[in-house]
Write an enzyme that holds these catalytic residues in place. Structure first.
Site, PDB file in Angstrom:
ATOM      1  N   SER A  54      -7.254  -0.294   7.976  1.00  0.00           N
ATOM      2  CA  SER A  54      -7.419   1.009   8.610  1.00  0.00           C
ATOM      3  C   SER A  54      -8.196   1.024   9.909  1.00  0.00           C
ATOM      4  O   SER A  54      -8.198   2.025  10.624  1.00  0.00           O
ATOM      5  CB  SER A  54      -8.074   1.987   7.625  1.00  0.00           C
ATOM      6  OG  SER A  54      -7.169   2.343   6.607  1.00  0.00           O
ATOM      7  N   LYS A  73     -15.932   8.276  11.597  1.00  0.00           N
ATOM      8  CA  LYS A  73     -14.780   8.744  10.841  1.00  0.00           C
ATOM      9  C   LYS A  73     -15.207   9.848   9.867  1.00  0.00           C
ATOM     10  O   LYS A  73     -16.325   9.843   9.349  1.00  0.00           O
ATOM     11  CB  LYS A  73     -14.186   7.555  10.076  1.00  0.00           C
ATOM     12  CG  LYS A  73     -12.811   7.764   9.467  1.00  0.00           C
ATOM     13  CD  LYS A  73     -12.328   6.430   8.898  1.00  0.00           C
ATOM     14  CE  LYS A  73     -10.955   6.520   8.270  1.00  0.00           C
ATOM     15  NZ  LYS A  73     -10.511   5.182   7.778  1.00  0.00           N
ATOM     16  N   SER A  93      -5.850   4.074   8.748  1.00  0.00           N
ATOM     17  CA  SER A  93      -6.187   5.476   8.604  1.00  0.00           C
ATOM     18  C   SER A  93      -7.167   5.995   9.665  1.00  0.00           C
ATOM     19  O   SER A  93      -7.339   7.212   9.801  1.00  0.00           O
ATOM     20  CB  SER A  93      -6.772   5.732   7.210  1.00  0.00           C
ATOM     21  OG  SER A  93      -8.001   5.024   7.027  1.00  0.00           O
TER      22      SER A  93
END
Length: 446
Positions: A177, A75, A153
């Site tokens: 997330s 990420k 997310s």
């Protein structure tokens, strides 16, 4: 579809070279008709060479780990030395490059994993939807032409796995997330107990709630990747579901399920009961307290504001307005408010832990809705409503400082739906062991 676990077993058996899955991932990223440009904020051109080097190590029977040479994504809030960590935002594009790798990145490199790139995300990890106005929003693999959200997310992480742009992905989970995008994209997402994985070099959202988690196609792949990046690998064992005793909270987490989620959830429970699983319905009214605890933004808003206040005041125009609104809620809290929040959480956590202690795990739907379309979220009020719904169930476990996994529980061809199994802090090995048994049973029933 080859999973990370399957690829590692094939490597151990000498059936494949790591160059093959890495080249496949790079081709998927580069495909003009694919989501690569929206999934990755950075692609590492050295990936193919690294896979070839790993292939040589396997030939010499000297691999660094069971995932040596296999393609993994990270990420875009993990530091990589010499690069700017942008966290899905334009705000930090001119910031100073990181001087060192995040601890998790070092772990991957030491294991020989091929990091193929950094994945897109909700700006600063501050929504559960995965919408990003700066770099684009990766489209959910289900009914892609309808442009449904991927969940957030860790949005790019999920789509990267679903589309074969990596075999597994490392993300973060502050309120869901990792588990939300896994559920919406038909994948498996594991949020470990936060203290198990060193978060140095990870851009924070709310340090008290942040954790590093993984997304993959199945439980064993999640376990394998977690074993590489965690301070201590977990040992999972075979479990007999007829010996399991799970609890389903009746407060808050079952409200407002859409028809798709409700059908998949009820079917999964029927399947588990048919295997002899004992399921107890518990009021767990403590969950109703979360609305009042978080009424003014809660710990997330307070801690996010501590990090963002300079930027939010000096460059508000650089933010996604929906994200800025949530950050600014923290400005309305003071030190006294924060102290009260931490005390409320500690008291709440102790009571919930005591209530669920007799059970092997907590069952809930991961999220109450299937993935809506991007167009539906053009309405700011609907955006905020859906965001709260997406985070509602998953965030319970972050407040509990527990561990949790989302497993696909929908029928083939149906909208992706997640079944979430959770436990209290430190019970990660048992959680994954039970999850593997549930996964096997659900697959047999589909």
């Amino acid at each position: 579809m080859t999973t990370l676990w399957q690829a590692s077993q094939q490597l151990l058996a000498g059936q494949i070279s790591p160059e093959t899955p890495t080249q496949d991932a790079l081709r998927a990223i580069a495909a003009e008709s694919g989501e690569g440009k929206r999934v990755y904020t950075k692609v590492y051109t050295a990936a193919a060479q690294q896979a070839a080097q790993a292939g040589a190590r396997w030939q010499q029977q000297q691999p660094r780990s069971a995932i040596d040479g296999l393609p993994i994504s990270i990420k875009d809030l993990f530091d990589v030395a010499g690069e700017v960590t942008t966290a899905g935002s334009r705000l930090l594009s001119s910031a100073s490059p990181a001087t060192a790798n995040a601890s998790m990145v070092d772990r991957l490199q030491q294991a020989g994993a091929v990091i193929v790139g950094k994945t897109n995300m909700s700006e600063f990890a501050f929504t559960g939807l995965g919408v990003n106005p700066h770099y684009g929003t990766p489209a959910n693999p289900w009914q892609r032409a309808q442009q449904r959200i991927p969940g957030g997310s860790s949005s790019g992480a999920a789509v990267a796995v679903s589309d074969g742009m990596c075999l597994a992905a490392v993300g973060t989970d502050t309120g869901g997330s990792v588990r939300i995008p896994a559920a919406l994209c038909g994948l498996t997402g594991f949020k470990p107990s936060a203290s198990r994985i060193d978060q140095r070099g990870t851009l924070p959202l709310a340090a008290s709630l942040d954790s590093i988690g993984v997304i993959a196609h199945d439980v064993r792949s999640c376990w394998l990747l977690d074993s590489v990046i965690a301070d201590r690998p977990l040992t999972i064992d075979e479990r007999n579901l007829s010996e399991a005793h799970f609890v389903i909270p009746q407060t808050r987490v079952l409200a407002g399920l859409d028809e798709h989620v409700s059908a998949a959830w009820l079917h999964a429970l029927d399947v588990l009961r048919a295997q002899g699983v004992k399921i107890t319905e518990l009021p767990l009214q403590e969950l109703a307290e979360l609305d009042s605890i978080n009424a003014r933004g809660g710990i997330t808003a307070w801690e996010a504001w501590q990090w963002h206040q300079h930027y939010a005041q000096s460059q508000p125009e650089a933010y996604d307005p929906q994200v800025l609104t949530r950050i600014n809620r923290g400005s309305l809290l003071n030190e006294e408010d924060a102290a009260e929040l931490y005390q409320l959480r500690a008291d709440w956590k102790q009571r919930v832990e005591q209530a669920v202690a007799p059970f092997d795990g907590i069952l809930m739907p991961t999220v109450p809705l299937i993935a809506p379309t991007l167009t539906e979220l053009d309405d700011p009020a609907r955006y905020m409503q859906v965001n709260l719904l997406m985070l509602r169930n998953t965030s319970v476990i972050n407040m509990l400082d527990g561990c949790s996994i989302s497993l696909p529980c929908h029928q083939p061809g149906a909208a992706p739906v997640g079944l979430m199994l959770s436990s209290t802090h430190g019970n990660d090995a048992a959680l994954l062991s039970w999850a593997a048994a549930i996964e096997t049973t659900l697959k047999r029933s589909s």
